[in-house]
Design a protein around this motif. Sequence first.
Motif, PDB file in Angstrom:
ATOM      1  N   LEU A 169      48.772  29.633  33.872  1.00  0.00           N
ATOM      2  CA  LEU A 169      49.124  30.754  33.010  1.00  0.00           C
ATOM      3  C   LEU A 169      50.451  31.386  33.393  1.00  0.00           C
ATOM      4  CD1 LEU A 169      45.662  32.503  32.545  1.00  0.00           C
ATOM      5  CD2 LEU A 169      46.917  31.130  30.877  1.00  0.00           C
ATOM      6  N   CYS A 170      50.922  31.104  34.606  1.00  0.00           N
ATOM      7  CA  CYS A 170      52.211  31.650  35.040  1.00  0.00           C
ATOM      8  C   CYS A 170      53.390  30.882  34.453  1.00  0.00           C
ATOM      9  CB  CYS A 170      52.300  31.664  36.564  1.00  0.00           C
ATOM     10  SG  CYS A 170      51.335  32.981  37.330  1.00  0.00           S
ATOM     11  N   ARG A 175      50.670  32.021  28.635  1.00  0.00           N
ATOM     12  CA  ARG A 175      49.739  33.118  28.383  1.00  0.00           C
ATOM     13  C   ARG A 175      49.850  33.616  26.935  1.00  0.00           C
ATOM     14  NH1 ARG A 175      47.159  36.144  32.192  1.00  0.00           N
ATOM     15  NH2 ARG A 175      48.581  35.322  33.785  1.00  0.00           N
ATOM     16  N   ASP A 176      51.078  33.757  26.449  1.00  0.00           N
ATOM     17  CA  ASP A 176      51.274  34.223  25.072  1.00  0.00           C
ATOM     18  C   ASP A 176      50.749  33.209  24.059  1.00  0.00           C
ATOM     19  OD1 ASP A 176      52.426  36.568  25.959  1.00  0.00           O
ATOM     20  OD2 ASP A 176      54.487  35.810  25.796  1.00  0.00           O
ATOM     21  N   ARG A 177      50.928  31.917  24.357  1.00  0.00           N
ATOM     22  CA  ARG A 177      50.431  30.893  23.435  1.00  0.00           C
ATOM     23  C   ARG A 177      48.905  30.889  23.381  1.00  0.00           C
ATOM     24  NH1 ARG A 177      54.721  27.828  25.679  1.00  0.00           N
ATOM     25  NH2 ARG A 177      53.293  26.645  27.033  1.00  0.00           N
ATOM     26  N   VAL A 178      48.269  31.111  24.513  1.00  0.00           N
ATOM     27  CA  VAL A 178      46.803  31.173  24.532  1.00  0.00           C
ATOM     28  C   VAL A 178      46.314  32.351  23.705  1.00  0.00           C
ATOM     29  CG1 VAL A 178      44.792  31.598  26.014  1.00  0.00           C
ATOM     30  CG2 VAL A 178      46.563  29.994  26.748  1.00  0.00           C
ATOM     31  N   ARG A 179      46.941  33.510  23.889  1.00  0.00           N
ATOM     32  CA  ARG A 179      46.538  34.693  23.119  1.00  0.00           C
ATOM     33  C   ARG A 179      46.765  34.478  21.629  1.00  0.00           C
ATOM     34  NH1 ARG A 179      45.608  39.314  26.025  1.00  0.00           N
ATOM     35  NH2 ARG A 179      46.077  39.216  28.261  1.00  0.00           N
ATOM     36  N   ALA A 180      47.893  33.886  21.268  1.00  0.00           N
ATOM     37  CA  ALA A 180      48.189  33.644  19.855  1.00  0.00           C
ATOM     38  C   ALA A 180      47.196  32.654  19.260  1.00  0.00           C
ATOM     39  CB  ALA A 180      49.616  33.134  19.711  1.00  0.00           C
ATOM     40  N   ARG A 181      46.831  31.636  20.017  1.00  0.00           N
ATOM     41  CA  ARG A 181      45.871  30.634  19.516  1.00  0.00           C
ATOM     42  C   ARG A 181      44.520  31.272  19.244  1.00  0.00           C
ATOM     43  NH1 ARG A 181      43.577  27.297  16.774  1.00  0.00           N
ATOM     44  NH2 ARG A 181      42.582  25.439  17.579  1.00  0.00           N
ATOM     45  N   ILE A 182      44.056  32.119  20.155  1.00  0.00           N
ATOM     46  CA  ILE A 182      42.763  32.773  19.956  1.00  0.00           C
ATOM     47  C   ILE A 182      42.830  33.753  18.789  1.00  0.00           C
ATOM     48  CG2 ILE A 182      41.093  34.353  21.006  1.00  0.00           C
ATOM     49  CD1 ILE A 182      41.641  33.021  23.677  1.00  0.00           C
ATOM     50  N   ALA A 183      43.934  34.490  18.698  1.00  0.00           N
ATOM     51  CA  ALA A 183      44.077  35.461  17.613  1.00  0.00           C
ATOM     52  C   ALA A 183      44.095  34.793  16.249  1.00  0.00           C
ATOM     53  CB  ALA A 183      45.349  36.270  17.809  1.00  0.00           C
ATOM     54  N   ALA A 184      44.522  33.544  16.170  1.00  0.00           N
ATOM     55  CA  ALA A 184      44.626  32.840  14.896  1.00  0.00           C
ATOM     56  C   ALA A 184      43.335  32.132  14.488  1.00  0.00           C
ATOM     57  CB  ALA A 184      45.766  31.820  14.970  1.00  0.00           C
ATOM     58  N   ALA A 192      31.509  34.235  17.151  1.00  0.00           N
ATOM     59  CA  ALA A 192      31.251  34.833  18.464  1.00  0.00           C
ATOM     60  C   ALA A 192      32.534  34.910  19.292  1.00  0.00           C
ATOM     61  CB  ALA A 192      30.191  34.029  19.214  1.00  0.00           C
ATOM     62  N   LEU A 193      33.337  33.857  19.250  1.00  0.00           N
ATOM     63  CA  LEU A 193      34.571  33.839  20.031  1.00  0.00           C
ATOM     64  C   LEU A 193      35.555  34.891  19.531  1.00  0.00           C
ATOM     65  CD1 LEU A 193      36.407  32.701  22.185  1.00  0.00           C
ATOM     66  CD2 LEU A 193      36.978  30.810  20.647  1.00  0.00           C
ATOM     67  N   VAL A 194      35.703  35.003  18.220  1.00  0.00           N
ATOM     68  CA  VAL A 194      36.624  35.984  17.672  1.00  0.00           C
ATOM     69  C   VAL A 194      36.155  37.404  18.006  1.00  0.00           C
ATOM     70  CG1 VAL A 194      37.530  36.963  15.523  1.00  0.00           C
ATOM     71  CG2 VAL A 194      37.461  34.479  15.837  1.00  0.00           C
ATOM     72  N   GLU A 195      34.854  37.635  17.922  1.00  0.00           N
ATOM     73  CA  GLU A 195      34.322  38.967  18.221  1.00  0.00           C
ATOM     74  C   GLU A 195      34.566  39.369  19.668  1.00  0.00           C
ATOM     75  OE1 GLU A 195      30.048  41.404  18.282  1.00  0.00           O
ATOM     76  OE2 GLU A 195      30.116  39.289  17.665  1.00  0.00           O
ATOM     77  N   GLU A 199      37.507  40.949  25.190  1.00  0.00           N
ATOM     78  CA  GLU A 199      36.787  40.963  26.457  1.00  0.00           C
ATOM     79  C   GLU A 199      36.982  39.648  27.215  1.00  0.00           C
ATOM     80  OE1 GLU A 199      35.075  43.852  23.684  1.00  0.00           O
ATOM     81  OE2 GLU A 199      35.424  41.687  23.518  1.00  0.00           O
ATOM     82  N   LEU A 200      36.977  38.544  26.475  1.00  0.00           N
ATOM     83  CA  LEU A 200      37.145  37.246  27.115  1.00  0.00           C
ATOM     84  C   LEU A 200      38.520  37.123  27.752  1.00  0.00           C
ATOM     85  CD1 LEU A 200      35.918  34.455  27.648  1.00  0.00           C
ATOM     86  CD2 LEU A 200      36.885  33.694  25.471  1.00  0.00           C
ATOM     87  N   LEU A 201      39.546  37.545  27.059  1.00  0.00           N
ATOM     88  CA  LEU A 201      40.902  37.491  27.606  1.00  0.00           C
ATOM     89  C   LEU A 201      41.022  38.386  28.833  1.00  0.00           C
ATOM     90  CD1 LEU A 201      42.945  37.499  24.289  1.00  0.00           C
ATOM     91  CD2 LEU A 201      42.816  35.630  25.945  1.00  0.00           C
ATOM     92  N   CYS A 202      40.334  39.512  28.814  1.00  0.00           N
ATOM     93  CA  CYS A 202      40.377  40.420  29.966  1.00  0.00           C
ATOM     94  C   CYS A 202      39.726  39.783  31.179  1.00  0.00           C
ATOM     95  CB  CYS A 202      39.686  41.730  29.599  1.00  0.00           C
ATOM     96  SG  CYS A 202      39.710  42.964  30.922  1.00  0.00           S
ATOM     97  N   THR A 203      38.546  39.198  31.001  1.00  0.00           N
ATOM     98  CA  THR A 203      37.852  38.599  32.138  1.00  0.00           C
ATOM     99  C   THR A 203      38.608  37.403  32.697  1.00  0.00           C
ATOM    100  OG1 THR A 203      36.505  37.209  30.666  1.00  0.00           O
ATOM    101  CG2 THR A 203      35.590  39.339  31.303  1.00  0.00           C
ATOM    102  N   GLN A 204      39.334  36.674  31.832  1.00  0.00           N
ATOM    103  CA  GLN A 204      40.080  35.513  32.296  1.00  0.00           C
ATOM    104  C   GLN A 204      41.185  35.899  33.274  1.00  0.00           C
ATOM    105  OE1 GLN A 204      39.405  32.432  31.851  1.00  0.00           O
ATOM    106  NE2 GLN A 204      38.180  32.215  30.011  1.00  0.00           N
ATOM    107  N   SER A 205      41.651  37.150  33.198  1.00  0.00           N
ATOM    108  CA  SER A 205      42.733  37.591  34.089  1.00  0.00           C
ATOM    109  C   SER A 205      42.214  38.341  35.304  1.00  0.00           C
ATOM    110  CB  SER A 205      43.713  38.483  33.312  1.00  0.00           C
ATOM    111  OG  SER A 205      43.063  39.657  32.851  1.00  0.00           O
ATOM    112  N   GLU A 206      40.907  38.463  35.441  1.00  0.00           N
ATOM    113  CA  GLU A 206      40.321  39.208  36.553  1.00  0.00           C
ATOM    114  C   GLU A 206      39.630  38.222  37.496  1.00  0.00           C
ATOM    115  OE1 GLU A 206      37.719  41.970  34.642  1.00  0.00           O
ATOM    116  OE2 GLU A 206      39.329  43.367  34.136  1.00  0.00           O
ATOM    117  N   GLY A 207      40.421  37.463  38.219  1.00  0.00           N
ATOM    118  CA  GLY A 207      39.859  36.396  39.041  1.00  0.00           C
ATOM    119  C   GLY A 207      38.830  36.858  40.044  1.00  0.00           C
TER     120      GLY A 207
END
Length: 229
Positions: A169-170, A175-184, A192-195, A199-207
């Motif tokens: 992700l570094c 990171r921006d491409r992952v967020r854009a892919r999920i948002a689309a 379920a994933l869109v909803e 939260e999912l993106l937040c947990t992914q960054s909280e190792g």
Amino acid sequence: MSVTQPVRPPRRRAPRNSLNPDRILDAAITLLDRDGAEAFTMRGLAQQLGVGTMAVYSHFRGKDELSDAVAKRLLDTIELPPGGSDDPRTELREVCVGVYRLFTDHPSALELLAGRPLRGDDAIALIDRMLGLLRRAGLGRADAAHAHVALMQYTVGSALWNTRRARALCEDGVRDRVRARIAALPSDAYPALVEHAPELLCTQSEGTVQFEYGLDGLLRGLLGGQAQV
């Protein structure tokens, strides 16, 4: 037409008689952290130290012996909780967190050592400590053995997953491409994933936070009751 080759600066040599096992181990860990497990060779280590390769062999007979010594040095850094408390569950949690922190601090060392059998008093003491705590928590012999392996698999696997994911992700734009892919994603196809995307993106960054969340759930499942923190 001749091409002028760049002149490399001469390699700085270490002072005579300055090499010792501690200095070699410090350099080995630095090399692993900086360049990765692929660069961890006796020749690469000698270059890191500014000595000839045979100078390293005068202290360690080969890479296997050196890797065992690196493992011992790293295991020495795990801060085990004081023993003898009335709360084996919390002690187990602290041991697992200590192992996780070790391997996330030294991800390349994890790649080097995860496939090697742990040898030496430090590794044996760690295993013995965990088994003793699991028995004190009420597990029988077979269940304690299974629980120990499950905890180590989760701990080491989480460290490897989180360090590799953080590294990926570094990279520029990932990171921006992952967020854009999920948002689309269309909500009718992936409701379920869109909803749960924020939260999912937040947990992914909280190792570490995510690791401890999973560890507490695993301890509850293995030992029963509420994991204490």
